[in-house]
Design a protein around this motif. Structure first.
Motif, PDB file in Angstrom:
ATOM      1  N   GLY A  71       1.055  -1.162  -0.014  1.00  0.00           N
ATOM      2  CA  GLY A  71       0.392   0.344   0.476  1.00  0.00           C
ATOM      3  C   GLY A  71       0.773   0.560   0.297  1.00  0.00           C
ATOM      4  N   ILE A  87       2.499   1.793  -3.805  1.00  0.00           N
ATOM      5  CA  ILE A  87       1.419   2.020  -3.709  1.00  0.00           C
ATOM      6  C   ILE A  87       1.017   3.458  -4.303  1.00  0.00           C
ATOM      7  CG2 ILE A  87      -1.124   2.096  -4.781  1.00  0.00           C
ATOM      8  CD1 ILE A  87      -0.833  -0.828  -4.423  1.00  0.00           C
ATOM      9  N   LEU A  88       1.267   3.674  -3.110  1.00  0.00           N
ATOM     10  CA  LEU A  88       0.424   5.771  -3.377  1.00  0.00           C
ATOM     11  C   LEU A  88       1.438   6.261  -3.447  1.00  0.00           C
ATOM     12  CD1 LEU A  88      -0.502   5.394   1.165  1.00  0.00           C
ATOM     13  CD2 LEU A  88      -1.990   6.461  -1.524  1.00  0.00           C
ATOM     14  N   ILE A 147      -6.551   4.881  -6.569  1.00  0.00           N
ATOM     15  CA  ILE A 147      -6.494   4.853  -5.409  1.00  0.00           C
ATOM     16  C   ILE A 147      -7.251   4.499  -3.975  1.00  0.00           C
ATOM     17  CG2 ILE A 147      -4.762   4.808  -3.114  1.00  0.00           C
ATOM     18  CD1 ILE A 147      -2.986   6.076  -5.056  1.00  0.00           C
TER      19      ILE A 147
END
Length: 387
Positions: A182, A185-186, A195
């Protein structure tokens, strides 16, 4: 006009000093928790063993600093494959595996037990970072479809380790892997609307899981000890003698410390796993709100410094490595502190750098070594002009 460029490579002593302070906190807290341990463990000097692991970790950092982190880019998938093999060995119960409290998560080694999922966390950071860099180099102006393709790659890389962790079972470690993914991914450049959609689906999924967890546990094939942890978290005082025992004792220990604490080694509350999972409760009882706040502040400083290093790095791969480490440590700190004060369910995740643990501490030190490696090879440019 004349331009001059100089590259400076150096060790980040600010980060090392913060780490040193946390090590001091760890030794003090573990030594004080010694008297609360069962009689059969009180003869073991866990604080001394923790400092020994810090020394080993310092060696790990030194070795990590010897090579350029760019080399990890080339061998990322080999490391990933090696980690999967180690996890698969646990599933197959090869000779040397160790089962503790129903979880087959360790290998028995001469120096103690080794948890391969700890090492796999670092491998996941490396391989996801490589995937993001390769994808961004291939798609300079990515479309929505390209972003979804990158997201799909990351999810697929998570499937094998998460499946094997679920088989052990180790829910806490699975959450750490998802936190790592996560965080990357951010910062990967994937569109915010994607997102946001993921977050929305995650909330719906979590809600559905909780409903199934409470009313249809047989459908999820949840172990009884996992159900007990959840019930103990939701209503600890109703299950104070069994499922909620640890949380009730943790809340009592932290609350009894009040503002200034009871003083060093003045521990009145018996707390199981006090030197590992609930070390923060021991700190709260002895040093109160002020002492606990100092510990949390040290972690904020550690994370803040790593964020600075990630932002200063001109190499995307180095920045992603730092981001993955930041996500891993941040999640575990919030999860451990949160579970000791009842905000989050008890998962058995230790407090990074503070809780006693050999393989976990060595992994955190390896992670810090990667960040220091990135920092030492970050070039600083100096321009001067003469008329």
């Amino acid at each position: 006009m004349e331009n001059e460029k100089t590259a400076q490579t150096k060790i980040d002593y600010h980060l090392l000093f913060i780490l040193f302070l946390i090590a001091v906190v760890s030794a003090i807290a573990i030594e004080s928790a010694r008297e609360t341990l069962p009689a059969k463990l009180q003869h073991i000097n866990f604080a001394q063993k923790q400092l020994m692991w810090y020394v080993i970790g310092a060696v790990v950092i030194a070795v990590t600093m010897l090579f350029d982190y760019d080399r990890l880019f080339k061998i990322a998938w080999y490391l990933y494959g090696f980690g999967i093999i180690l996890l698969l060995g646990l599933e197959l119960n090869v000779p040397g595996t160790v089962t503790i409290k129903g979880a087959t998560s360790w290998y028995s080694l001469p120096g103690g037990n080794f948890q391969p999922s700890e090492l796999m966390k670092i491998f996941m950071i490396i391989v996801i970072s490589r995937m993001i860099v390769n994808h961004r180099e291939k798609y300079h102006d990515p479309t929505l479809q390209d972003d979804l393709k990158l997201l799909g790659k990351i999810v697929l890389s998570l499937v094998p380790p998460l499946f094997l962790l679920a088989r052990q079972p180790d829910m806490g470690m699975s959450m750490v892997f998802m936190a790592i993914a996560g965080s990357l991914i951010l910062v990967s450049g994937i569109r915010l609307r994607i997102i946001a959609a993921i977050v929305g689906l995650a909330v719906l999924g979590a809600t559905a899981f909780i409903v199934a967890f409470l009313y249809f546990p047989d459908v999820l094939k949840i172990k009884q000890y996992q159900l007990n942890r959840f019930y103990g978290w939701l209503n600890p005082y109703e299950y104070a003698s069994e499922q909620g025992f640890q949380l009730v004792k943790s809340l009592l220990a932290i609350g009894s410390g009040e503002l200034y604490g009871k003083g060093y080694k003045n521990l009145d509350v018996y707390l199981p796993e006090s030197h590992t999972d609930f070390i923060f409760s021991i700190i709260g009882e002895q040093f109160g709100f002020i002492g606990a706040s100092v510990v949390v502040s040290l972690f904020f400083l550690l994370i803040y410094r790593m964020i600075q290093i990630a932002l200063e790095c001109h190499d995307p791969f180095g920045s992603y490595l730092c981001a993955g480490v930041i996500g891993m440590i941040t999640f575990q700190v919030f999860q451990n502190v949160g579970m000791t004060i009842g905000l989050l369910p008890i998962t058995g995740l230790p407090l990074p750098f503070v809780s006693y643990g050999g393989s976990s501490l060595a992994t955190y030190m390896l992670a810090i070594g990667l960040v220091l490696n990135v920092r030492s090879r970050t070039q600083k440019f100096m321009f001067s002009a003469e008329q």
